[in-house]
Design a protein around this motif. Structure first.
Motif, PDB file in Angstrom:
ATOM      1  N   HIS A 131       7.614 -36.453  67.351  1.00  0.00           N
ATOM      2  CA  HIS A 131       7.707 -36.489  65.821  1.00  0.00           C
ATOM      3  C   HIS A 131       7.140 -37.758  65.191  1.00  0.00           C
ATOM      4  CE1 HIS A 131       9.962 -32.828  65.668  1.00  0.00           C
ATOM      5  NE2 HIS A 131      11.035 -33.317  66.370  1.00  0.00           N
ATOM      6  N   LEU A 132       7.571 -38.903  65.727  1.00  0.00           N
ATOM      7  CA  LEU A 132       7.208 -40.121  65.036  1.00  0.00           C
ATOM      8  C   LEU A 132       5.726 -40.169  65.220  1.00  0.00           C
ATOM      9  CD1 LEU A 132       9.038 -42.050  63.464  1.00  0.00           C
ATOM     10  CD2 LEU A 132       9.069 -43.335  65.614  1.00  0.00           C
ATOM     11  N   GLY A 133       5.185 -39.848  66.425  1.00  0.00           N
ATOM     12  CA  GLY A 133       4.026 -40.227  66.649  1.00  0.00           C
ATOM     13  C   GLY A 133       2.894 -39.233  65.607  1.00  0.00           C
ATOM     14  N   ALA A 134       3.622 -37.866  65.618  1.00  0.00           N
ATOM     15  CA  ALA A 134       2.600 -36.942  64.624  1.00  0.00           C
ATOM     16  C   ALA A 134       2.727 -37.477  63.239  1.00  0.00           C
ATOM     17  CB  ALA A 134       3.322 -35.806  64.943  1.00  0.00           C
ATOM     18  N   SER A 135       3.823 -37.935  62.850  1.00  0.00           N
ATOM     19  CA  SER A 135       3.828 -38.515  61.296  1.00  0.00           C
ATOM     20  C   SER A 135       3.170 -39.882  61.185  1.00  0.00           C
ATOM     21  CB  SER A 135       5.502 -38.913  61.043  1.00  0.00           C
ATOM     22  OG  SER A 135       6.248 -37.571  60.966  1.00  0.00           O
ATOM     23  N   LEU A 160       4.692 -37.921  50.355  1.00  0.00           N
ATOM     24  CA  LEU A 160       3.691 -36.797  50.527  1.00  0.00           C
ATOM     25  C   LEU A 160       3.707 -36.296  52.131  1.00  0.00           C
ATOM     26  CD1 LEU A 160       0.823 -37.894  48.236  1.00  0.00           C
ATOM     27  CD2 LEU A 160       2.365 -36.104  47.842  1.00  0.00           C
ATOM     28  N   LEU A 161       3.853 -37.241  53.030  1.00  0.00           N
ATOM     29  CA  LEU A 161       4.016 -37.089  54.612  1.00  0.00           C
ATOM     30  C   LEU A 161       5.011 -36.076  54.652  1.00  0.00           C
ATOM     31  CD1 LEU A 161       3.257 -37.752  57.377  1.00  0.00           C
ATOM     32  CD2 LEU A 161       5.161 -39.242  57.284  1.00  0.00           C
ATOM     33  N   VAL A 162       6.145 -36.357  54.156  1.00  0.00           N
ATOM     34  CA  VAL A 162       7.479 -35.297  54.504  1.00  0.00           C
ATOM     35  C   VAL A 162       7.178 -33.913  53.926  1.00  0.00           C
ATOM     36  CG1 VAL A 162       9.860 -35.015  54.212  1.00  0.00           C
ATOM     37  CG2 VAL A 162       8.952 -37.393  54.574  1.00  0.00           C
ATOM     38  N   ALA A 163       6.656 -33.998  52.519  1.00  0.00           N
ATOM     39  CA  ALA A 163       6.140 -32.774  51.694  1.00  0.00           C
ATOM     40  C   ALA A 163       5.267 -31.900  52.435  1.00  0.00           C
ATOM     41  CB  ALA A 163       5.819 -32.928  50.508  1.00  0.00           C
ATOM     42  N   ALA A 164       4.190 -32.580  53.142  1.00  0.00           N
ATOM     43  CA  ALA A 164       3.201 -31.925  53.798  1.00  0.00           C
ATOM     44  C   ALA A 164       3.706 -31.384  55.212  1.00  0.00           C
ATOM     45  CB  ALA A 164       2.065 -32.673  54.045  1.00  0.00           C
ATOM     46  N   ILE A 213       8.345 -35.982  61.242  1.00  0.00           N
ATOM     47  CA  ILE A 213       9.715 -36.468  60.810  1.00  0.00           C
ATOM     48  C   ILE A 213       9.974 -35.351  59.685  1.00  0.00           C
ATOM     49  CG2 ILE A 213      11.195 -37.999  59.515  1.00  0.00           C
ATOM     50  CD1 ILE A 213       9.473 -40.048  60.861  1.00  0.00           C
ATOM     51  N   GLY A 214       9.104 -34.775  58.976  1.00  0.00           N
ATOM     52  CA  GLY A 214       9.307 -33.833  57.860  1.00  0.00           C
ATOM     53  C   GLY A 214       9.738 -32.530  58.291  1.00  0.00           C
ATOM     54  N   ALA A 215       8.926 -32.239  59.330  1.00  0.00           N
ATOM     55  CA  ALA A 215       9.138 -30.658  60.128  1.00  0.00           C
ATOM     56  C   ALA A 215      10.786 -30.849  60.699  1.00  0.00           C
ATOM     57  CB  ALA A 215       8.223 -30.583  61.296  1.00  0.00           C
ATOM     58  N   TYR A 216      10.893 -31.995  61.294  1.00  0.00           N
ATOM     59  CA  TYR A 216      12.302 -31.977  62.005  1.00  0.00           C
ATOM     60  C   TYR A 216      13.420 -32.130  60.793  1.00  0.00           C
ATOM     61  CZ  TYR A 216      15.942 -34.655  64.054  1.00  0.00           C
ATOM     62  OH  TYR A 216      17.168 -34.903  64.819  1.00  0.00           O
TER      63      TYR A 216
END
Ligand SMILES: Nc1ncnc2c1ncn2[C@@H]1O[C@H](COP(=O)(O)OP(=O)(O)OP(=O)(O)O)[C@@H](O)[C@H]1O
Ligand SMILES: [Mg+2]
Lengths: 278, 256
Positions: free
Chosen positions: A85-89, A219-223, A232-235
């Motif tokens: 998760h962290l890596g992707a974010s 924006l990261l979380v929103a996207a 992290i957003g997906a999680y």
């Protein structure tokens, strides 16, 4: 006569012969460094929260105990999902923010230096800056695909505009006297830009970084809440959908830590690049 | 090298700032320009150095620049104009970097000018660590580094306290005695003008015209010991200026 002399001799002891110290009126309005106050406050809140949860005052349905959130985090770590998760974010954040900042600095310098760029681009920047980039996400998905492209583009656009504004404002604020000095010594145009204007605008650019980095995280979380498998957003979205509040809190805590680390890194950068200021 | 300002006129918007000013700075000569506040002294100096185009007249150079001069017309500014992010040597280096000088030679020039201005111990200091007088010494060192033919100084000592000003004035006199630079020196301080000037050009209030020119033949090095005579000269300059200054003062308060 002798009495007066005696009074004068003891002039520096207060409460004597009507003399009193000048009342002190300075002080205040200055911040003192108070060392470990922040962690103490933080730990105290956590302890109260934990206590509230254990005693049943805070219902676990409303808010899970910090220990539960921590357990969720530990679980994430043990299964190895944390790094996924962290890596992707981090990948999306780094790519989008770096590209957005570089483009923003380039355009900001152009707006600051050339009248044509200012006349042509500044109204555009002013018009697009307040548009919430999340609203454009569907558009980005059509343009750049549902994968990484649209997410990076959202972050890129979100960081681009504040960086443009910070950079050109910084260029405008560079001491004209220094530029005149450079011209009077026959420095070339590029030298003046590189050695006088860019360093002079650097404080403004770096404080722009602070703002754009926070925008990038939002924006990261929103996207990531739209069509991302990892991040992290997906999680957080997944946890929310399952009402797994402990995981949700763990995800939010991760975001906070991310924000703190980025702020710390920018602080380091400021110390390095702006050491001449203080 | 000789600098001639020929019939310079200049306007900002509707107001005429300079009106038909002509003067010549000869080789090895310090010309002081005094005049009431706002009469266009700084504007005249910017025109002299090619930082501004006059609306009328021309700034002309004659004669060859001295051997190895990198920037014949060199300014020393009132506010020092040092880059705060560069050290003392970095600030001097700045004006050499665009001339394709080898790094070793550049270092030698920097070391030389810093030692001539007694700044060698401060080569690595940042401007914010220096006093005002030191900062202006750095600006002087920077100007010397490009081997100027003519120094253009706009109130170079006005931002300094009076003791520091005396010290720097001594430095300038010593420097001039060694190097015989030419200079155009703008000041409101009449004492500086009579201490340094071979000629003092008194401008009228705005629009600036030449009111009078006072010639001082006394050698620079002797002036410290002949203060009584200078005092008389200073009085003479002030007598010329007094009415202009009073009127200028009133003009400004009318506008405000
Ligand atoms: N860039 C500018 N644009 C418009 N007006 C200007 C500009 N520069 C100077 N002026 C005006 O021109 C007049 C002359 O200015 P200048 O700075 O040359 O005067 P000065 O003799 O150097 O004054 P001081 O003694 O205060 O330094 C002033 O009234 C000033 O307001
Ligand atoms: Mg001036």
């Amino acid at each position: 006569m002798s009495h007066e002399a005696a009074a004068r001799d003891t002039a520096n002891t207060p409460d004597d012969a009507g003399q009193r110290p000048v009342p002190f009126r300075g002080g205040g309005f200055v911040h003192r460094p108070l060392g470990p106050v922040a962690p103490v406050v933080f730990l105290a809140i956590l302890a109260l929260w934990e206590l509230g949860s254990r005693s049943g005052f805070i219902s676990p349905i409303a808010l899970p105990a910090p220990s539960a959130a921590f357990a969720a985090l530990a679980d994430l770590f043990k299964t190895g999902m944390l790094w996924k998760h962290l890596g992707a974010s981090l990948y999306r954040l780094a790519l989008g923010w770096t590209l957005g900042s570089l483009l923003g600095i380039a355009v900001g310098l152009a707006v600051g230096l050339f009248s044509l760029a200012r006349a042509g681009l500044l109204p555009l920047v002013s018009a697009l800056f307040p548009v919430p980039k999340i609203a454009l996400l569907p558009l980005f998905i059509i343009w750049f695909g549902i994968g990484e492209g649209s997410k990076v583009a959202t972050i890129l656009f979100g960081t681009f505009f504040p960086t443009v504004i910070a950079t050109y404002a910084g260029v405008d604020n560079v001491d004209r006297g220094l530029i005149r000095m450079g011209q009077s010594f026959g420095l070339g145009w590029l030298s003046i830009v590189r050695k006088i204007i860019v360093p002079g605008a650097m404080p403004a650019i770096l404080s722009g970084f602070r703002i754009s980095a926070s925008i990038a995280i939002v924006l990261l979380v929103a996207a990531e809440m739209i069509g991302a498998e990892f991040g992290i957003g997906a999680y957080i979205l997944m946890a929310g959908a399952l009402f797994a509040l402990d995981q949700l809190i763990a995800g939010v805590a991760l975001l906070s830590v991310l924000g703190l680390v980025i702020a710390w890194l920018i602080g380091k950068l400021e110390k390095r690049l702006l050491s001449w200021r203080m | 090298m000789q600098l001639t300002l020929h019939d310079i006129s200049h306007r900002y918007g509707g107001t005429t700032v300079l009106d038909g000013v002509s003067l010549t700075v000869d080789d090895g000569e310090i010309v002081c320009i005094v005049g009431p506040s706002g009469c266009g002294k700084s504007t005249l100096l910017r025109i002299a150095g090619g930082l501004e185009k006059p609306d009328g007249g021309a700034a002309l150079l004659s004669g060859a620049a001295p051997e190895g001069s990198l920037n014949p017309l060199t300014y020393i500014f009132q506010d020092f104009a040092l880059l705060p992010w560069r050290t003392v040597e970095g600030n001097v280096s700045l004006v050499l970097e665009d001339h394709g000088i080898a790094a070793s030679e550049r270092a030698a020039i920097i070391a030389d000018v810093l030692s001539r201005t007694n700044l060698s111990d401060f080569a690595r200091a940042l401007p914010r660590q220096l006093s005002g007088g030191m900062k202006q010494r750095v600006a002087i060192a920077r100007a010397l580094a490009v081997k100027p033919a003519i120094l253009l100084m706009d109130e170079p000592l006005s931002a300094l306290d009076s003791q520091t000003r005396e010290l720097l004035m001594d430095d300038l006199v010593a420097l001039w005695s060694r190097e015989r630079f030419s200079a155009c020196y703008v000041t409101h301080n009449l004492n500086e003008a009579v201490r340094l000037g071979r000629r003092i050009i008194v401008l009228s209030r705005r629009p600036g015209r030449i009111r009078d020119v006072v010639e001082i033949d006394m050698p620079l090095a002797e002036r410290v010991d002949r203060l009584a005579e200078l005092e008389l000269l200073q009085r003479r300059v002030w007598d010329i200026m007094r009415e202009e200054a009073r009127e200028a003062d009133r003009e400004i308060s009318d506008v405000a």
